[in-house]
Design a protein around this motif. Structure first.
Motif, short mmCIF file in Angstrom:
data_model
loop_
_atom_site.label_atom_id
_atom_site.label_comp_id
_atom_site.label_asym_id
_atom_site.label_seq_id
_atom_site.Cartn_x
_atom_site.Cartn_y
_atom_site.Cartn_z
N SER A 283 -59.65 -0.65 -12.58
CA SER A 283 -58.34 -0.35 -13.16
C SER A 283 -57.29 -1.40 -12.84
N LYS A 284 -57.69 -2.42 -12.06
CA LYS A 284 -56.75 -3.46 -11.61
C LYS A 284 -55.56 -2.83 -10.89
N LEU A 285 -55.88 -1.97 -9.93
CA LEU A 285 -54.86 -1.32 -9.11
C LEU A 285 -55.24 -1.49 -7.65
N GLU A 286 -54.24 -1.43 -6.79
CA GLU A 286 -54.47 -1.59 -5.36
C GLU A 286 -53.95 -0.35 -4.65
N VAL B 160 -41.13 -12.25 -18.21
CA VAL B 160 -40.47 -12.87 -17.06
C VAL B 160 -41.05 -14.28 -16.91
N VAL C 57 -48.39 -18.18 -16.88
CA VAL C 57 -49.31 -17.51 -15.95
C VAL C 57 -49.44 -18.37 -14.69
N PRO C 58 -49.85 -17.78 -13.58
CA PRO C 58 -50.07 -18.60 -12.38
C PRO C 58 -51.08 -19.71 -12.67
N LYS C 59 -50.95 -20.79 -11.96
CA LYS C 59 -51.84 -21.93 -12.17
C LYS C 59 -53.29 -21.50 -11.96
N VAL C 60 -54.13 -21.86 -12.92
CA VAL C 60 -55.56 -21.52 -12.81
C VAL C 60 -56.34 -22.82 -12.65
N ARG D 187 -43.31 -7.74 -13.63
CA ARG D 187 -44.13 -8.86 -13.15
C ARG D 187 -43.90 -9.01 -11.65
N SER E 133 -52.64 -15.77 -7.74
CA SER E 133 -53.54 -16.12 -8.83
C SER E 133 -53.29 -15.18 -10.00
N TYR E 134 -53.95 -15.45 -11.11
CA TYR E 134 -53.82 -14.58 -12.28
C TYR E 134 -54.25 -13.15 -11.93
N GLU E 135 -55.40 -13.02 -11.31
CA GLU E 135 -55.93 -11.71 -10.93
C GLU E 135 -54.95 -10.97 -10.01
N LEU F 237 -51.78 -11.46 -9.76
CA LEU F 237 -50.57 -11.11 -10.51
C LEU F 237 -50.76 -9.80 -11.28
N VAL G 299 -53.00 -7.36 -10.74
CA VAL G 299 -53.17 -6.21 -9.84
C VAL G 299 -51.82 -5.82 -9.21
N LYS G 300 -51.08 -6.80 -8.73
CA LYS G 300 -49.80 -6.47 -8.06
C LYS G 300 -48.79 -5.91 -9.06
N ARG H 41 -49.32 -4.24 -11.83
CA ARG H 41 -49.70 -2.88 -12.23
C ARG H 41 -49.48 -1.90 -11.06
N THR H 42 -49.82 -2.34 -9.87
CA THR H 42 -49.69 -1.47 -8.70
C THR H 42 -48.22 -1.14 -8.44
N PHE I 6 -46.64 0.97 -12.07
CA PHE I 6 -47.05 2.32 -12.47
C PHE I 6 -46.79 3.33 -11.36
#
Lengths: 88, 482
Positions: free
Chosen positions: A9-12, A75, A83-86, B331, B337-339, B341, B343-344, B346-347, B350
């Motif tokens: 779910s991409k949640l922490e 933002v 997006v952050p640098k990849v 945001r 990192s993208y991942e 960003l 996760v944080k 959304r956390t 929501f």
């Protein structure tokens, strides 16, 4: 399990939140398990008679929303989404 | 002029007869909002300046003799319906600063009648809840008893109508979110047939269940608004090409000879005695009017709540995956990192209930569980539709309680399972895509309103409104004391 779902779910969750959520999810899944009591099978063909099929528009060129309007809610936007640098 | 109890038809006459100007009418409501909404918390955003501009535009139309049914009428809009240039937050930190660059189709339609939009109303976050207590910005109170919740998720809209802080409002209904708060706040709310009203610009919760609808002081007001917002929309692939009609056309026609079914499972244990008795008394009223009351059965009701939550949460998990902190929405500031960003963001963005439902949706859709939960819920959707079809072979409309109880205190909302089970009376209508109206049919021992639902066949909103209106004409509502 909740940790795995959180990843999907991409949640922490902190350890404390994880413990609380695990308890709640157990109760919720107990309620969801009620559906296992009934022996029925989903018939996708039959369902098509009941569900309206998407009426898609013709694929033709038309004016799109202005870029500034789309970017106004992003933002850190300059003239594009940022997006952050990849670095692979 | 006291606008609190005025119906849209009364305002129409007053505006067209120049007894009041559109600006004066808007001003009456804005003053009342400023006086009472600090406590009631119906609104998240008050659009005062725009409302006066719209009132002045409406007045020009009225002066030219070209007014439409809603020209100059002050309405409130649920905060999950996109309004160009006006914040649309979904009562979530995730969309706290979101300003839509486009209008929902329903807003285009209302604007074409020159309505006055007073503001955006509070709701449960992303429409997930039945109490408006999961709102990140305004935990709305019930105008009948401020210690109680207004219901939800369209609790701000229902409470605003009830308290006379707007003439009528738009809500959205995914599992009862128009009807249940209407019941709790003593007003009339309608969920139209799925596909009757465009969902374009409605922030998606569960796309196969969501539907926008009106909340008003009575069925006639709801009919006027439904007339304005319905119709096929090429922007929404699920809006249906059915002829539009005047939903007021059958209002006032007698219900004599009509067959009204009462499914026994909706009156079983778990339904509060005051609620059951009030709805059964309403059935007696219909009988006295010459309608035939039929008992029927819906055995699948036992599975309705889990089937609904499996379907709704699976769709929500998918729909809410768009919130990644990049294109719009919250945001996170420090992300490596993208991942990180995603996760944080959304956390942080929501709230707890939204997170719970995303987790449940992903559980139901994940490998190894999909067949046991999601596919079984799809099978139950078919079964529920078949049972409704069988009942409608023998009757014109179905009458049920709108909720098992009247409004309760916020403390009662702490147990998610208990809250989900409280949706038992409303979710089958969304699962089957049917139209239904909730209207007040009585008050409990504490003076809190009790709602009765009238459910109809697909696209038979006219009959549903005819039947709910017939009861309203025989019933004297009690207004809340603010």
């Amino acid at each position: 399990m909740v940790k795995y779902l959180a990843e999907l779910s991409k949640l922490e969750f902190s350890d404390e939140e994880l413990a609380k959520t695990a308890g709640e999810m157990t109760d919720i899944i107990d309620l969801m398990d009620t559906v296992k009591e009934i022996d029925i099978t989903y018939d996708a063909v039959k369902d098509n008679h009941n569900v309206y099929l998407n009426d898609l528009r013709q694929d033709v060129c038309a004016a799109s929303m202005p870029t500034e309007g789309i970017l106004q809610n992003a933002v850190n936007s300059e003239k594009c989404f940022v997006v952050p640098k990849v670095v692979e | 002029m006291d606008v609190s109890s005025m119906k849209i038809r009364d305002m129409r006459k007053a505006l067209d007869n120049k007894e009041i100007s559109a600006r004066e009418l808007a001003s009456e409501y804005i003053s009342k909002i400023k006086e009472y909404d600090g406590d009631l918390k119906c609104y998240i955003t008050l659009a005062e300046e725009q409302a006066y501009e719209q009132a002045d535009s409406a007045q020009e139309i009225i002066n030219g003799g070209n007014s439409k049914p809603l020209t100059g009428i002050p309405l409130a809009i649920k905060d999950n319906i996109c309004t160009i240039g006006v914040k649309t937050t979904c009562a979530s930190r995730m969309l706290e600063n979101f300003i839509p660059p486009y209008n929902a189709t329903v807003m285009e339609k209302l604007d074409s009648q020159n309505i006055v939009m007073l503001g955006k109303t509070s709701m449960d976050e992303f429409a997930m809840g039945g109490s408006t207590q999961t709102s990140a910005f305004a935990k709305t109170k019930n105008p009948y008893n401020k210690e109680c919740v207004p219901g939800g998720s369209s609790g701000g809209s229902a409470a605003a109508v009830s308290a006379g802080l707007c003439a009528a409002a738009l809500g959205s209904d995914t599992g009862g979110s128009i009807r249940q708060p209407s019941s709790f706040c003593g007003v009339t709310g309608m969920k139209p047939t799925y596909g009757r009203v465009s969902r374009y610009g409605l922030v998606a919760f569960a796309s196969s269940l969501d539907q926008i609808g009106p909340i008003g002081r009575d069925s006639r007001d709801c009919a006027v608004i439904l007339n304005a917002i319905c119709g096929y929309d090429p922007h929404d692939g699920t809006s249906e090409k059915v002829p539009t009609e005047d939903f007021s056309a059958k209002i006032g026609q007698p219900v004599k000879g009509m067959k009204i079914a009462l499914p026994k499972e909706f009156f079983a244990d778990g339904i509060n005695d005051d609620v059951r008795n009030a709805v059964l008394r309403a059935a007696d009223t219909y009988k006295a009017m010459g309608a035939e009351i039929i008992e029927c059965s819906m055995p699948s009701l036992k599975y309705a709540v889990p089937a609904y939550y499996l379907l709704a949460c699976a769709e929500a998990a998918s729909n809410l995956s768009r919130y990644d902190g990049i294109k719009y929405g919250h945001r996170a500031e420090k992300a490596d990192s993208y991942e990180d960003l995603v996760v944080k963001s959304r956390t942080q963005g929501f709230g707890d209930e939204v997170k719970r439902r995303i987790l449940l949706g992903n559980y139901a859709l994940s490998s190894g569980y999909y067949d046991a939960y999601y596919r079984k819920a799809l099978a139950l959707r078919q079964l529920i539709r078949e049972e409704y079809a069988a009942i409608f072979e023998k009757c014109d409309v179905i009458v049920t309680p709108t909720a098992p109880t009247a409004a309760y205190t916020p403390e009662m909302t702490s147990d998610p399972v208990q809250m989900y089970q409280a949706d038992i009376c409303t979710v089958t209508v969304n699962i089957a895509g049917l139209p239904a109206v909730s209207t007040t049919c009585g008050y409990d021992n504490d003076g809190m309103p009790i709602g009765m639902s009238v459910i109809g066949r697909k696209f038979d909103e006219s009959t549903v409104l005819q039947v709910s209106d017939a009861f309203e004409r025989d019933f004297t509502p009690i207004a809340p004391k603010l």
